[in-house]
Design a protein around this motif. Structure first.
Motif, mmCIF file in Angstrom:
data_model
loop_
_atom_site.group_PDB
_atom_site.id
_atom_site.type_symbol
_atom_site.label_atom_id
_atom_site.label_comp_id
_atom_site.label_asym_id
_atom_site.label_seq_id
_atom_site.Cartn_x
_atom_site.Cartn_y
_atom_site.Cartn_z
ATOM 1 N N PHE A 167 -43.368 -23.261 -3.855
ATOM 2 C CA PHE A 167 -43.018 -22.299 -3.038
ATOM 3 C C PHE A 167 -44.028 -21.488 -2.732
ATOM 4 O O PHE A 167 -45.158 -21.349 -3.397
ATOM 5 C CB PHE A 167 -41.802 -21.608 -3.577
ATOM 6 N N THR A 168 -43.812 -20.563 -1.553
ATOM 7 C CA THR A 168 -44.902 -19.663 -1.101
ATOM 8 C C THR A 168 -44.185 -18.427 -1.058
ATOM 9 O O THR A 168 -43.182 -17.942 -1.156
ATOM 10 C CB THR A 168 -45.354 -20.036 0.313
ATOM 11 N N VAL A 169 -45.425 -17.471 -1.566
ATOM 12 C CA VAL A 169 -45.108 -16.067 -1.674
ATOM 13 C C VAL A 169 -45.812 -15.188 -0.751
ATOM 14 O O VAL A 169 -47.055 -15.376 -0.733
ATOM 15 C CB VAL A 169 -45.234 -15.378 -2.973
ATOM 16 N N LYS A 170 -45.256 -14.474 0.135
ATOM 17 C CA LYS A 170 -46.156 -13.329 1.167
ATOM 18 C C LYS A 170 -45.788 -12.014 0.566
ATOM 19 O O LYS A 170 -44.860 -11.394 0.350
ATOM 20 C CB LYS A 170 -45.499 -13.496 2.475
ATOM 21 N N LEU A 171 -46.965 -11.283 0.221
ATOM 22 C CA LEU A 171 -46.829 -10.048 -0.539
ATOM 23 C C LEU A 171 -46.998 -8.992 0.899
ATOM 24 O O LEU A 171 -47.467 -9.413 1.852
ATOM 25 C CB LEU A 171 -48.050 -9.604 -1.268
ATOM 26 N N THR A 179 -29.793 -5.293 3.894
ATOM 27 C CA THR A 179 -29.483 -6.002 5.242
ATOM 28 C C THR A 179 -29.727 -7.306 4.842
ATOM 29 O O THR A 179 -29.635 -7.912 6.130
ATOM 30 C CB THR A 179 -30.210 -4.996 6.370
ATOM 31 N N ALA A 180 -30.204 -7.804 4.059
ATOM 32 C CA ALA A 180 -30.473 -9.392 3.751
ATOM 33 C C ALA A 180 -30.430 -9.764 2.249
ATOM 34 O O ALA A 180 -30.271 -8.800 1.519
ATOM 35 C CB ALA A 180 -32.371 -9.391 3.920
ATOM 36 N N ASP A 181 -29.933 -10.949 2.051
ATOM 37 C CA ASP A 181 -29.872 -11.384 0.893
ATOM 38 C C ASP A 181 -30.917 -11.995 0.106
ATOM 39 O O ASP A 181 -30.940 -11.962 -1.090
ATOM 40 C CB ASP A 181 -28.513 -12.320 0.707
ATOM 41 N N THR A 182 -31.849 -12.432 0.421
ATOM 42 C CA THR A 182 -32.975 -12.957 0.048
ATOM 43 C C THR A 182 -34.308 -12.352 0.827
ATOM 44 O O THR A 182 -34.494 -12.064 1.750
ATOM 45 C CB THR A 182 -33.176 -14.436 0.570
ATOM 46 N N LEU A 183 -35.396 -12.602 -0.340
ATOM 47 C CA LEU A 183 -36.703 -11.906 0.377
ATOM 48 C C LEU A 183 -37.271 -12.720 1.150
ATOM 49 O O LEU A 183 -37.633 -13.813 1.142
ATOM 50 C CB LEU A 183 -37.476 -11.934 -1.217
ATOM 51 N N SER A 184 -37.495 -12.226 2.303
ATOM 52 C CA SER A 184 -38.320 -13.017 3.379
ATOM 53 C C SER A 184 -39.861 -13.583 2.860
ATOM 54 O O SER A 184 -40.207 -14.622 3.462
ATOM 55 C CB SER A 184 -38.544 -12.292 4.886
ATOM 56 N N GLY A 185 -40.293 -12.945 1.997
ATOM 57 C CA GLY A 185 -41.619 -13.192 1.684
ATOM 58 C C GLY A 185 -41.613 -14.574 0.717
ATOM 59 O O GLY A 185 -42.440 -15.122 0.262
ATOM 60 N N LEU A 186 -40.369 -14.805 0.200
ATOM 61 C CA LEU A 186 -40.165 -16.219 -0.666
ATOM 62 C C LEU A 186 -39.884 -17.445 0.040
ATOM 63 O O LEU A 186 -38.505 -17.215 0.879
ATOM 64 C CB LEU A 186 -39.360 -15.748 -1.776
ATOM 65 N N LYS A 187 -40.520 -18.630 0.208
ATOM 66 C CA LYS A 187 -40.035 -19.761 0.892
ATOM 67 C C LYS A 187 -40.231 -20.995 -0.178
ATOM 68 O O LYS A 187 -41.221 -21.283 -0.619
ATOM 69 C CB LYS A 187 -40.711 -19.956 2.023
ATOM 70 N N VAL A 188 -39.052 -21.707 -0.252
ATOM 71 C CA VAL A 188 -39.296 -22.960 -1.098
ATOM 72 C C VAL A 188 -39.764 -24.009 -0.118
ATOM 73 O O VAL A 188 -39.234 -24.308 0.965
ATOM 74 C CB VAL A 188 -37.880 -23.491 -1.720
ATOM 75 N N THR A 189 -40.918 -24.500 -0.285
ATOM 76 C CA THR A 189 -41.440 -25.566 0.447
ATOM 77 C C THR A 189 -41.265 -26.962 -0.044
ATOM 78 O O THR A 189 -41.938 -27.901 0.541
ATOM 79 C CB THR A 189 -43.045 -25.018 0.635
ATOM 80 N N GLY A 190 -40.984 -27.126 -1.168
ATOM 81 C CA GLY A 190 -40.930 -28.429 -1.756
ATOM 82 C C GLY A 190 -39.778 -28.613 -2.980
ATOM 83 O O GLY A 190 -39.657 -27.263 -3.464
#
Lengths: 307, 542
Positions: B169-173, B154-165
């Motif tokens: 990038f940040t990772v939420k487990l 239902t999603a193409d990308t992991l919501s826990g991964l965010k490019v911040t610069g």
């Protein structure tokens, strides 16, 4: 003869379907191939399900077979598990195995038939006995023993040959593997020719030819050999198919990336597409080789006619 | 003239056959003559060569040469050290901030940025791409959306991964996992260049990475030529001109080629040659511990093996196995009798504990017989040890184990081997819970952490818990260990969990496997890393 050839070609169709269906069922009986793809770890169920879908393994067997055959007629032999097209695997491995087979067959023809003629004409003499014992020894020793011993002696100790064949597998590197592959059949060809020659050398037409004063080599090649070769040609013809499919032992020993290697990998990985594709082609080779043999009979003995 | 026409037909057929074969000829592929190039044996990788899809050693060794991830395991100690990562920070063991070092590029010139990692991980995790290592991303938040157990993502990308610069990038487990950064050295976490996504099939035929080597040419199924990448920005530059990986159909042939001088490096000495290897190679033979342990797993879904008394039976069986004798005679000391469920390569700090198994792993035939009788005897009167008969020398050691058990119990029929034709079928029977007795289990570590030896194998419903062993106390201790930020304390908790495994004898540890390799006189500085893969970039060619 044209009609004969067409009839034979038509007969190939049911044989072809039967053989491929059998192979297809056999590979399927072995169970779910996806389980082996993930190594010692279990595939996660969602990925496994998608892989099954990708390779069409989620459908009933008859439907898989129907789809597969449909694709084969458009030249699409499917995809192996490592993502390569089976036709791509074929285009790299068949030329290698065909070269190996040609060398083996040439050895059989040249060495086998000459030894057969020599011994057939000198029955009971020392050379006859020596060759008989030699062929017996060759038949008795399994191919992998001959192969490994030759590899060690010629490749490692004396360094006359490369102990393994390079990926491109040119003719010169395939000489020793070809001899190993041919060895057992070569012994059979020798013995077949010998018996056949021995039988026919007492025939009336040979005596006539000699009485006419024909030179000895002409008597042997034109009269004696031509009539004696029919069983030998039959054997060599069927051997073409057997050599191509059965080269697996020789190919493993000398690291030849031919048909045997691909089939072996296909079976280990239970890749239906690879196994069925290669066997299909081998079945065709076998059928064509048999047809060629039958046609050759008429060349050897013009009394044989086809209708 | 009929005969003549036939002859023509046949001649034509032969000509066609000859013509068909002529095209395959070509060059004769140099061998080991080229200067500075290491030629090494290789096995045909089972899966396409892409980071998240390669789960076996043969493909893995290529990725190790082609890629450098955020973290790299020290080839000697196995310790995880930052490579492309400048730092990986966390305060709560759940949220991580990753900073990528400046100056790294792929060999096609493209910069390695935070996006290179995030895109690669999103690709690997997505169910649509059928990546076999997708479960490695299972700890990242949103994994259940891109990789649901059933149905389409239902999603193409992991919501826990965010490019911040550009470089962060940040990772939420989705759970606390303090040692998570240490897992990032696994090949599945490698960064991918744009070329991978733009033209996937072209990339697969000639992969481009950010490691010390580049692919020169790749003939699938026969040869992969890699060359030193001169502009490689990392410190672990290649010490040789390149590596040619040659596919061998049989590792015996590879060994023969090594002794004949046609090959420089064999990283899998066949068992049948172990007797000669010392006289053939002398000190050019390496035999060092690797992160591989072999065990016997039990089918806990089978009621006969899950009775209260079965614990004693399992312990008894373990005591009936003469590990020392089998590793000496069958494996020629290339394996070491196991005394815990991890591997010596972890080191004492990493969680390996010599002798943790205690008396249960010591050979004691009399005690074994007594325990098995107390436990109600062997279920069904006979142990059948299943193994796949197609590869390796599994038959020999399974027969040896059975011999050992039979001698201990004084019963010729107490134990027999149960060969299964192919590996795929063997795995199939395991995944369908069809095993009726103990079966061969092996574990090659993905990353050198004690967690990797316990959680995937023995945690309830874990991905590789083939025996379906389950224990609430074990699960609880593993969860606590994962949440613990202090590494020493975490290791201690894992060892407590291992103690539960020992008391229940959830699987019988057999032996630790060594990596073995042999090399030619041209090479020096050859070593195997804890994954039993040669450290290719450090090999020197004279």
């Amino acid at each position: 003869m044209g009609r004969y050839v067409i009839r034979r070609l038509l007969q190939m169709i049911p044989v072809f379907f039967g053989a491929t269906l059998l192979i297809f069922l056999m590979v399927n009986v072995m169970g779910d191939p996806i389980a082996g793809l993930c190594g010692d770890k279990a595939c996660d169920p969602a990925t496994a399900a998608r892989l099954k879908q990708e390779f069409g393994l989620d459908k009933p067997v008859w439907q898989q077979y129907a789809t597969y055959m449909g694709n084969v007629f458009t030249g699409d032999f499917g995809t192996a598990f490592n993502g390569q097209k089976v036709t791509e695997l074929m285009s790299t491995s068949f030329p290698v195995t065909i070269r190996l087979t040609i060398i083996a067959i040439l050895f059989e023809i040249v060495i086998g038939i000459s030894l057969g003629v020599v011994t057939g004409l000198r029955r009971g003499r020392p050379i006859d006995t020596a060759v008989l014992i030699l062929t017996l020894v060759v038949i008795a020793i399994p191919t992998f023993v001959t192969g490994l011993v030759l590899q060690l002696v010629l490749g490692v100790e004396w360094k006359w040959i490369r102990s393994s064949v390079s990926p491109s597998a040119p003719f010169n590197e395939l000489l020793v593997p070809g001899l190993v592959l041919a060895s057992v059949s070569l012994a059979y060809v020798t013995r077949l020719t010998r018996t056949s020659i021995a039988e026919n050398s007492r025939a009336d037409y040979v005596r006539t030819a000699v009485a006419k004063g024909l030179p000895r080599h002409r008597v042997i090649t034109r009269h004696l050999l031509r009539n004696s070769l029919i069983p030998v040609v039959t054997f060599i013809g069927t051997d073409v198919g057997a050599l191509m499919g059965g080269a697996i032992v020789t190919e493993r020993i000398f690291n030849i990336h031919g048909v045997g290697f691909q089939l072996y990998q296909g079976i280990l990985r239970q890749s239906t597409q690879t196994v069925v594709g290669f066997v299909t082609v081998l079945v065709l080779v076998f059928l064509v080789a048999n047809l060629v043999v039958d046609l050759l009979y008429a060349v050897l003995d013009p009394r044989i006619r086809y209708a | 003239m009929r005969g003549a026409t036939h002859a023509k037909w046949t001649a034509c057929a032969v000509v066609v056959a000859l013509a068909a074969t002529a095209c395959g000829g070509g060059d004769s592929g140099g061998g080991s003559g080229a200067s500075g190039i290491v030629s090494s044996s290789w096995g045909d990788p089972q899966n396409p060569l892409e980071p998240a899809n390669t789960n076996e050693v043969q493909g893995g060794k290529v990725l190790d040469m082609l890629f450098r991830g955020l973290v790299r395991y020290d080839p000697k100690t196995g310790a995880a050290k930052n490579m492309v990562a400048e730092k990986i920070d966390t305060t709560d063991s759940t949220n991580f901030t990753v900073t990528v070092k400046d100056g790294w590029t792929f060999s096609n010139g493209e910069k390695v940025t935070a996006k290179s990692f995030v895109d690669a991980w999103n690709y690997g995790a997505n169910l649509k791409h059928n990546q076999k290592n997708a479960y490695f991303f299972g700890y990242i938040d949103g994994y259940d959306k891109v990789h649901p157990d059933k149905g389409d993502p239902t999603a193409d990308t992991l919501s826990g991964l965010k490019v911040t610069g550009d470089r962060t990038f940040t990772v939420k487990l989705n759970q606390k996992f303090s040692t998570w950064p240490d897992t990032l050295g696994y090949a599945a976490f490698a960064p991918l260049p744009k070329a991978f996504f733009d033209n996937h099939s072209a990339w697969l035929s000639k992969p481009v990475g950010n490691g010390p080597y580049t692919v020169n040419s790749y003939t699938k199924g026969s040869k992969l030529e890699m060359r030193k990448w001169d502009a490689y920005p990392g410190e672990d530059k290649a010490q040789n001109g390149g590596v040619d990986l040659k596919v061998y159909t049989d590792n015996n042939t590879a060994y023969t080629d090594l002794t004949a001088g046609n090959l420089d490096l064999v990283d899998d000495v066949p068992a049948s040659q172990l007797k000669n290897v010392k006289s053939d190679l002398g000190d050019r033979y390496i035999n060092t511990p690797a992160g591989i342990i072999q065990t016997l797993a039990f089918p806990f879904y089978d009621d006969a093996w899950n009775t209260p008394g079965a614990v004693k039976v399992r312990k008894g069986l373990s005591m009936a196995i003469n590990r020392a004798q089998i590793t000496d005679t069958i494996f020629q000391k290339t394996r070491t009798p196991a005394t815990d469920w991890t591997s010596p390569v972890l080191g004492a700090d990493g969680g390996y504990k010599d002798g943790l198994c205690g008396d249960a792993c010591k050979y004691d035939p009399a005690g074994a017989k007594k325990l098995i009788q107390e436990g109600g005897g062997i279920p069904g009167g006979q142990v059948k040890i299943s193994y796949n008969a197609d590869t390796g020398s599994h038959k020999e050691w399974v027969d040896a184990i059975c011999n050992s058990v039979n001698n201990a119990l004084g019963n010729d029929k107490a134990c027999v081997g149960n060969p299964v034709g192919t590996f795929a079928d063997f795995r199939n029977q395991i995944t369908q819970n069809k095993m009726s007795g103990p079966f061969r289990a092996g574990w090659q570590m993905d990353y050198p952490l004690i967690q990797n030896f316990l959680q995937p194998l023995y945690y309830t419903n874990a991905s590789s818990n083939d025996g379906k062993w389950t224990n609430a106390q074990f699960d609880k201790l593993v969860n606590e260990a994962n949440a613990e930020t202090d590494k020493a304390k975490a290791v201690d908790l894992f060892q407590q969990a291992e103690g539960v495994l020992r008391d229940q004898m959830g699987a019988i540890p057999l032996w630790y496997q060594n990596g073995s390799a042999g090399y030619s006189t041209r090479l020096s500085n050859v070593a195997l890393n804890p994954f039993s893969v040669p450290v290719y970039n450090e090999i020197k060619v004279s």
